[in-house]
Design an enzyme around this catalytic site. Sequence first.
Site, short mmCIF file in Angstrom:
data_model
loop_
_atom_site.label_atom_id
_atom_site.label_comp_id
_atom_site.label_asym_id
_atom_site.label_seq_id
_atom_site.Cartn_x
_atom_site.Cartn_y
_atom_site.Cartn_z
N PRO A 10 0.85 -1.20 0.00
CG PRO A 10 0.02 -1.02 2.18
CD PRO A 10 0.75 -1.94 1.27
CG ASP B 12 5.10 -1.34 2.28
OD1 ASP B 12 3.94 -1.22 2.71
OD2 ASP B 12 5.59 -2.43 1.94
CG HIS B 13 0.65 3.77 5.17
ND1 HIS B 13 0.92 3.84 6.52
CD2 HIS B 13 -0.02 4.91 4.89
CE1 HIS B 13 0.44 4.94 7.02
NE2 HIS B 13 -0.13 5.62 6.06
NE ARG B 14 2.95 -4.11 2.80
CZ ARG B 14 3.44 -5.07 2.01
NH1 ARG B 14 2.84 -6.25 1.96
NH2 ARG B 14 4.51 -4.85 1.28
CB VAL B 15 7.39 -0.87 6.29
CG1 VAL B 15 8.72 -0.76 7.01
CG2 VAL B 15 7.25 -2.22 5.59
#
Length: 392
Positions: free
Chosen positions: A193, A364-367
């Site tokens: 994302p 990366d919005h997960r990270v």
Amino acid sequence: MVKEVIMPRLDVDMDRGMVIEWAKGEGDEVREGELVATVMSEKVTYEVYSPATGTIHKIIVQPNVEVPVGQVICIIREPGDSEDALEEAVRKAEEALTKMEVKEAGVEAAPAPAEAVVREAPAEGRIKISPLARRLAREHGVDISRVRGTGPGGRIVARDILRALEEEAELIPLSGVRKITAERLAQSFRTAPHAFLQINVDMQNLVEMRDALEERLGVKPSYNALLVKAVAKALREHPLLNSTLEGDKIRIFREVNVCIAVATEAGLVTPVVRNADAKSVAEIERDIRDLVARAREGKLKPEDLKGGTFTITNLGMFGIDSFLAVINPPQAAILSVGRIADRPVVVDGRVVARPTATLTLSFDHRVVDGAPAAKFLNRLRELIEEPTQLLR
């Protein structure tokens, strides 16, 4: 004893490879250590050498066909090998090939038989053509006998192949470097994302320091070299941006290895400036010049593309003010750089024209969440606007 030549694993992330060109044909004699084929993995080419002295008994994999690592690509016959042993080796190799998922990377036409490769080699040998031009011609199905060379002595160069493609006005197959790049970036955009932050940076002090460094170093460093140094320093202070997602864990890289996106005639590649945080601007400049030159000549080595932890892509030289870049997997972020141009800036309460540039961070919005990404970007701006920090 029957010897097999297999598709080598050139990188821990490599799972497929493609034969670009056979240096030998079936029936040709070959010595141990002699070049037999050129293969491509990811974005680099690699030479495969014979493991034995004998003759090329059977070519299993034709050019422009992508096969898994470990697949037998040809059989070498050594003195004393029995026909039964050779037939069994060929049978197993061809059977394994049919069972595996094989992807053609070239045009839709069926690959030519090995005999055709042998017959065509002498004809191609009489045509003066650069290695990069030959590769482009093979990837796009261009008949080089119909191409007029504009290089030294009538040599066909890459621009001649590209011109021929334009003149033919045909669809260009997505293959080679462009195919691999497309697959990787498409996967990145599907799975990661993406979030974006943008910031405007006053480049006045960096421009002035760059001019001063030319007198001090004897060469004017590129803006890319200065940006790599600034990014590397900011990454060391904000390590979450220097990371990757592995399953349900975030792995922060110990080294700061900054990739530089380089546009070549064969496609986009991202060679790595290693340990950029520990290098001087002059050292980074030397690394970038070497990597860019070899990238455009098609001479990058596999290790030149391994281990990148963050990427910078700069389109400023093409007049682009700002753009959103797709993250280079498996990294967590990428910085896009727009052109440096005079724009209105408020200084001491007055509007003046100063050189500025727009930097855009894709992450990366997960990270990474927005706050740490913003802190990294603001620190980067500080380093660029007060660039003497880059010389410490």
